[in-house]
Structure formats: C-alpha cells, structure tokens
Motif scaffolding. Structure first.
Motif, PDB file in Angstrom:
ATOM      1  N   ASP A  23      -9.065  10.672  -0.248  1.00  0.00           N
ATOM      2  CA  ASP A  23      -8.767   9.484  -1.059  1.00  0.00           C
ATOM      3  C   ASP A  23      -9.976   8.560  -1.200  1.00  0.00           C
ATOM      4  O   ASP A  23      -9.821   7.398  -1.574  1.00  0.00           O
ATOM      5  CB  ASP A  23      -7.553   8.738  -0.513  1.00  0.00           C
TER       6      ASP A  23
ATOM      7  N   THR B 120       0.052  14.020  -0.366  1.00  0.00           N
ATOM      8  CA  THR B 120      -0.959  13.125   0.179  1.00  0.00           C
ATOM      9  C   THR B 120      -0.905  11.766  -0.495  1.00  0.00           C
ATOM     10  O   THR B 120      -1.001  10.730   0.164  1.00  0.00           O
ATOM     11  CB  THR B 120      -2.361  13.756   0.055  1.00  0.00           C
TER      12      THR B 120
ATOM     13  N   MET C  56      -9.134   9.095   4.066  1.00  0.00           N
ATOM     14  CA  MET C  56      -8.306  10.061   4.744  1.00  0.00           C
ATOM     15  C   MET C  56      -8.628  11.443   4.181  1.00  0.00           C
ATOM     16  O   MET C  56      -8.536  11.655   2.981  1.00  0.00           O
ATOM     17  CB  MET C  56      -6.833   9.709   4.504  1.00  0.00           C
TER      18      MET C  56
ATOM     19  N   ARG D 263      -5.147   3.614  -5.829  1.00  0.00           N
ATOM     20  CA  ARG D 263      -5.562   4.714  -4.959  1.00  0.00           C
ATOM     21  C   ARG D 263      -5.827   5.945  -5.797  1.00  0.00           C
ATOM     22  O   ARG D 263      -5.162   6.167  -6.806  1.00  0.00           O
ATOM     23  CB  ARG D 263      -4.457   5.013  -3.941  1.00  0.00           C
TER      24      ARG D 263
ATOM     25  N   ARG E 173       1.498  10.275   2.476  1.00  0.00           N
ATOM     26  CA  ARG E 173       0.463  10.066   3.492  1.00  0.00           C
ATOM     27  C   ARG E 173      -0.374   8.873   3.059  1.00  0.00           C
ATOM     28  O   ARG E 173      -1.102   8.956   2.085  1.00  0.00           O
ATOM     29  CB  ARG E 173      -0.435  11.292   3.600  1.00  0.00           C
ATOM     30  N   GLY E 174      -0.276   7.826   3.766  1.00  0.00           N
ATOM     31  CA  GLY E 174      -1.064   6.664   3.388  1.00  0.00           C
ATOM     32  C   GLY E 174      -0.214   5.448   3.136  1.00  0.00           C
ATOM     33  O   GLY E 174       0.993   5.430   3.404  1.00  0.00           O
TER      34      GLY E 174
END
Length: 140
Positions: free
Chosen positions: A12, A98, A1, A50, A102-103
């Motif tokens: 990422d 993020t 992303m 991550r 996000r994710g």
C-alpha cells in the motif's frame, strides 16, 4: 504494509505505484475509465485515501486498486484490476482482501460499482444496495 502472495507482493505504498501501468490499463482496457485523461487519473491516485498495488518478483506492477474514504466510517473501492499475465493466481482476491480487510478500513462500510465482477466482490459481502441507498449518476 507488504503482503506476500505466491510470486507476488501486495503493497500500500503510494510511492511504488507505476503511473504508466495504471494509465495504460485504465485508458485502454477498463470499460469504466476510458473517458478519463491522464491528468484525471494522476489526480485520482494522488488524492486517493489508500492505494494497493500488486507487484511481480521483478518489481513490476501487475495489479492495482484505490479507495476514497472519510477515514472514519465509509470507503469507496475503485479502479481494481489485475493485468492478464497475473490473472488466475488469486491475486485479485488478495488485492481486494488487502484493501478492505487488512488495514485501516477494515471496519468501514465499503461501496463500489461493477458490471462484471459480482462474484469476486460477493466473496467479501458486497451485495446490491438496500432501500436506504440512493445514487445520482453522472451526466456525461
């Protein structure tokens, strides 16, 4: 992303992480990580659930964060930093956003430790633990 933030990109992709930049910062500037050796840092990055890096227009890494997780319900945010030349741009806020919003970890319970960034993390709902939270501190 990939997320665009002004002159910066957040990504990422673990293959983009510049281990030299992360090691240099964590071993010299990060009060929380100076005890680790380079092998420790590399294992932590490789084993992370991550990672999110921040990159300048020339592709150089200027920010970093990593997370540990069970992939289902909880995650721990670690090693968040923005290099001095990229501070004051909102990149740190977008880096945290993020990572946690996000994710795949957006619905998780997130945890972290900090001595000096309570204001930043408070923007995302981080607060002192409740009466149910316990931790065993390391014996170094």
């Amino acid at each position: 992303m990939i997320i665009e933030h002004g002159a910066y990109q957040l990504d990422d992709d673990p293959g983009r992480v510049d281990l030299d930049v992360v090691w240099r910062f964590l071993s010299t500037d990060a009060y929380w990580a100076r005890w680790r050796d380079r092998g420790d840092v590399e294992r932590q990055i490789t084993g992370a659930w991550r990672v999110v890096g921040g990159y300048a227009a020339d592709g150089s890494m200027v920010a970093f964060s990593r997370a540990l997780s069970d992939g289902v319900a909880l995650a721990y945010l670690a090693d968040v930093f923005v290099l001095p030349e990229a501070r004051g741009t909102g990149l740190g806020v977008e880096l945290v956003r993020t990572m946690i919003e996000r994710g795949p970890g957006a619905p998780f319970r997130w945890m972290l430790h900090t001595d000096d960034a309570h204001g930043l993390y408070g923007k995302f709902g981080f607060a002192p633990g409740d009466a149910r939270y316990l931790e065993r501190r390391p014996k170094r």
